[in-house]
Design an enzyme around this catalytic site. Structure first.
Site, PDB file in Angstrom:
ATOM      1  N   ASP A 469    -115.213  13.851  52.274  1.00  0.00           N
ATOM      2  CA  ASP A 469    -114.242  14.425  51.346  1.00  0.00           C
ATOM      3  C   ASP A 469    -114.471  13.895  49.928  1.00  0.00           C
ATOM      4  O   ASP A 469    -115.114  12.862  49.725  1.00  0.00           O
ATOM      5  CB  ASP A 469    -112.831  14.035  51.831  1.00  0.00           C
ATOM      6  CG  ASP A 469    -111.758  15.031  51.408  1.00  0.00           C
ATOM      7  OD1 ASP A 469    -112.020  15.864  50.517  1.00  0.00           O
ATOM      8  OD2 ASP A 469    -110.648  14.958  51.970  1.00  0.00           O
ATOM      9  N   ASP A 539    -107.894  23.911  51.241  1.00  0.00           N
ATOM     10  CA  ASP A 539    -106.763  23.232  51.879  1.00  0.00           C
ATOM     11  C   ASP A 539    -105.657  24.223  52.211  1.00  0.00           C
ATOM     12  O   ASP A 539    -104.674  23.860  52.852  1.00  0.00           O
ATOM     13  CB  ASP A 539    -106.200  22.151  50.944  1.00  0.00           C
ATOM     14  CG  ASP A 539    -106.984  20.858  51.071  1.00  0.00           C
ATOM     15  OD1 ASP A 539    -107.764  20.727  52.017  1.00  0.00           O
ATOM     16  OD2 ASP A 539    -106.798  19.976  50.215  1.00  0.00           O
TER      17      ASP A 539
HETATM   18  C1  DGJ Z   1    -108.215  16.775  51.361  1.00  0.00           C
HETATM   19  C2  DGJ Z   1    -108.808  17.583  52.475  1.00  0.00           C
HETATM   20  O1  DGJ Z   1    -109.142  18.853  52.036  1.00  0.00           O
HETATM   21  C3  DGJ Z   1    -107.815  17.593  53.635  1.00  0.00           C
HETATM   22  O2  DGJ Z   1    -108.293  18.415  54.670  1.00  0.00           O
HETATM   23  C4  DGJ Z   1    -107.606  16.185  54.104  1.00  0.00           C
HETATM   24  O3  DGJ Z   1    -108.805  15.672  54.618  1.00  0.00           O
HETATM   25  C5  DGJ Z   1    -107.113  15.314  52.951  1.00  0.00           C
HETATM   26  N1  DGJ Z   1    -107.980  15.427  51.815  1.00  0.00           N
HETATM   27  C6  DGJ Z   1    -107.030  13.873  53.378  1.00  0.00           C
HETATM   28  O4  DGJ Z   1    -106.701  13.030  52.355  1.00  0.00           O
END
Ligand code: DGJ
Length: 724
Positions: A469, A539
């Protein structure tokens, strides 16, 4: 599509070679099954673009690069000459491909042909400045079977003095002379990525770019251009995708002389790359193609190319497993018992890969602490991760782990030990977005630290998958340990080191798979795709929004890598859609579940078990087949997407009704890509097909179409067609 493909085989059969060169006309012709591209050397030694479009096969048809005349003292011939890789020098006022400043302040650069080399499907054309030993090698790779051409450039400082590169592009592409061109491109923001835009190309310049240090949610480095007459399955489309996960830029320019040109590579904004004598700079890879089957044909070409030539493992790579991710269920509140409970429930549904998301390390109880401290939190996991991983493996699932290696919280041991490792301008305020700072990955010591952390995790535990991430963009991009003239290397070296870490990790741990996530779809491009197995497009997991995000995403990227989760409702927008609608939306890519399984009823679990079993039956078709976007959520009250397996034995259609009005029936769906003489066994999820014949011919399915019984709001079905 198939008919065209057969026609396109003719030129290749006749010319056999993907790259031809004529000594007499000094022209190169590069040919794939669906396109040709020609470049020539003019009498003055300039290398000029000659042709890009449908396949040609006869070298003698192509005239040598012709000399042009000045139109006026304000309209010099250089503005009309379509130079293949123009330096900024002489009277050239369009976007250059290369701009340099010499130590003494001279900035004029005029590039002329020096030599060339053809090796198989690779062509290198060397250019050199008319006075100084500043060399540029243009690299071309032709993928004849895939209909793709790859370009980039290597710039070499052969002089005895340092140079500063102010613009280094991968390629300039020229569209055939003509009017009425339209640009299609992808824009967005967090939770609203890959939105499709189409607009006329007017005189002037349109800039698609990232200044954020990652690919960014705002623009994606992909474009498609048509003559204003292309549709989803018809018309000529020229398209391209840039492989760079940092600051990139694509300019689409229409000159005063009615020439449309596309230039792309490193973003010129805040760019100053120092090149010492003997040093070289490679620009990002820029892929492009041409389709006579509209935007659908263009994206199918890209999808196949990505699957077979870009993604790790290519054709041999495995189908993406059904995944469970804990994030939306538990956020930071992870612990061994809770994760084990979720894993058991996920396994019962048929999940194959269990991924523990954020919260397992350091003092990571919220987003204010812990990033940088990649050791297992002993309160949450008293025996390390082994207990959980063994449990997950015992349930016959692989284990995946979330990491965000490029970041650090001020409240972390790492930051307390190495405050100088973060990107910053000293004595200036710095932005802490999501309470975190970006480590300067361009530094060799930071690169080694990050590699070491991940290598250790992958070595110590049985981890099959990292979700990598990156939850903020770069800002205040200082590298105070370097001289001011060197600091802006950061933009390039950061990304190179990122790539190097991933490459080394994969080499050391061949079983390891990686997902690219950057707060959703902030890092999706063909550069990172050479190194990861899937990506997180957004997201935003709300199913109706996702239909549009996925429509944009699949313009450029293959469904196989499109991770898509089923999550709980109400979701974003306060919207609630039925569980089957959410499943069918997610089943159009790499299916995952992100819901809190502890809240699911028995009925929910039964639906999930049934849908996951169905997905396993059709996933090869979804992940490796041809995608036909039959009805767009932007313009219709139904979304319909159809997938056809490479061998034609199976096809799957997904249909979604968003909101029925006036009691109107859903429109007839005309299928594509089937064998008209073949018979197909037809089966619909929840029996929502109005056509009751159990078997239908390809001709009927494509010409008379089928009728789905979708009523009310957010109704959906899938129709599975198995060729008999
Ligand atoms: C952003 C990601 O896109 C989410 O799926 C998740 O992993 C969060 N970060 C966790 O902090």
């Amino acid at each position: 599509m198939r008919r065209n493909a057969a026609l396109f085989l003719i030129p290749l059969a006749l010319s056999a070679q993907a790259i031809q060169y004529s000594e007499s006309s000094r022209v190169w012709l590069l040919t794939t099954r669906q396109s040709s591209y020609a470049v020539g050397i003019a009498a003055d030694g300039a290398v000029r673009h000659l042709y890009w479009g449908a396949p040609l096969w006869r070298m003698d048809d192509l005239p040598p690069a012709a000399a042009r005349r000045d139109l006026s003292s304000f309209d010099p011939r250089q503005m009309l000459e379509n130079e293949e890789f123009p330096g900024w020098g002489g009277p050239r006022y369009y976007e250059p491909a290369l701009k340099v400043t010499r130590e003494n302040g001279d900035r004029d650069l005029v590039l002329k042909y020096a030599s060339h080399r053809i090796q198989g499907n690779d062509l290198d054309i060397a250019l050199k400045d008319i006075r100084d030993d500043i060399q540029v090698t243009l690299h071309y790779t032709v993928y004849p079977e895939h209909g793709i051409l790859r370009r980039n450039a290597t710039i070499r400082n052969g002089t005895a003095h340092p140079l500063t590169i102010e613009s280094a592009q991968s390629a300039a592409w020229y569209l055939p002379p003509g009017d009425g061109y339209q640009l299609t491109y992808l824009t967005g923001r967090w939770a609203a990525e890959t939105q499709l835009n189409r607009e006329p190309i007017h005189e002037g310049m349109k800039v698609l770019e990232s200044r954020k240090g990652h690919t960014s949610h705002n623009f994606n480095p992909w474009f498609a251009i048509d003559r204003g007459d292309a549709g989803e399955e018809n018309g000529r489309v020229w398209f391209g995708a840039l492989a760079w996960s940092g600051n990139w830029r694509i300019t689409v320019e229409r000159t005063a002389y009615r020439q449309v040109r596309v230039t792309g590579g490193f973003n010129t904004f805040d760019f100053a790359y120092p090149l010492k004598p003997g040093e070289t700079l490679d620009t990002p890879l820029f892929y492009a193609g041409f389709s006579e089957s509209g935007f659908g044909g263009a994206s199918r070409t890209l999808h196949r190319f990505e699957r077979e030539e870009v993604l790790p493992g290519g054709k041999e790579s495995r189908l993406r497993p059904v995944l469970y991710n804990s994030w939306e269920a538990t956020t930071f509140n992870v612990n061994e018992a809770g994760q084990k409970e979720l894993a058991e429930k996920a396994a019962r549904l048929g999940v194959e890969l269990f991924v523990m998301d954020d919260g397992w390390f350091g003092k990571r109880n919220n987003d204010r602490a812990g990033l940088g401290d990649w050791f297992v939190n002993p309160q949450k996991f008293p025996q390390g991760l082994k207990g959980l991983i063994d449990h997950v493996n015992g349930l016959k699932m692989d284990f995946g782990l979330w990491v965000e290696p490029e970041m650090v919280n001020a409240d972390s041991d790492l930051y307390r030990q190495h405050p100088d490792w973060v990107i910053r301008f000293p004595d200036r305020p710095r932005s802490e977005l999501r309470n975190q700072m970006v480590l300067n990955l361009a530094r060799a010591d930071v690169k080694e630290y990050i590699f070491g952390v991940l290598d250790k995790l992958a070595g110590e535990y049985h981890i099959r998958y990292f979700k990598w991430d990156m939850n903020r963009a770069v800002s205040e991009p200082g590298w105070p340990e370097l001289a001011a003239t060197e600091q802006r290397k950061l933009w390039v070296d950061y990304v190179r080191n990122l790539y190097e870490i991933v490459d080394r990790l994969r080499a050391r741990h061949p079983q390891l798979e990686i997902e690219s996530c950057s707060g959703g779809g902030g890092r999706v491009d063909l550069g990172i795709l050479q190194r990861v197995d899937e990506v997180w497009p957004s997201d935003n997991t709300e199913a109706f929004d996702r239909l549009r995000i996925q429509e944009g995403f699949t313009q450029a990227y293959a469904p196989k890598i499109m991770s898509a989760w089923v999550t709980d409702v109400p979701n974003m927008n306060g919207r609630s859609t039925p569980l089957v609608f959410r499943f069918l939306t997610a089943m159009q890519g790499a299916l995952g579940i992100g819901a809190n399984l502890n809240r699911w009823t028995q009925q929910d679990s039964d639906v999930a078990t049934r849908m996951i079993a169905l997905y396993k039956r059709i996933r090869a078709t979804v992940q490796t087949g041809d995608l036909y976007r039959l009805s767009s959520p932007r313009t219709n009250d139904v979304t319909v997407n159809q997938y056809v397996s490479p061998d034609g034995k199976q096809s799957v259609l997904f249909a979604f009704r968003h909101s029925q009005e006036y009691n109107t029936a859903a429109p007839v769906i005309y299928l594509r890509g089937l064998d008209e003489r073949a018979l197909y066994r037809v089966e619909a999820v929840d029996g929502k097909l109005l056509d009751r014949q159990p078997q239908l011919s390809g001709a009927y399915l494509m010409r008379a179409g089928i009728n789905v019984n979708l009523r009310g709001d957010f109704d959906s079905t899938a129709v599975i067609l198995d060729r008999l």
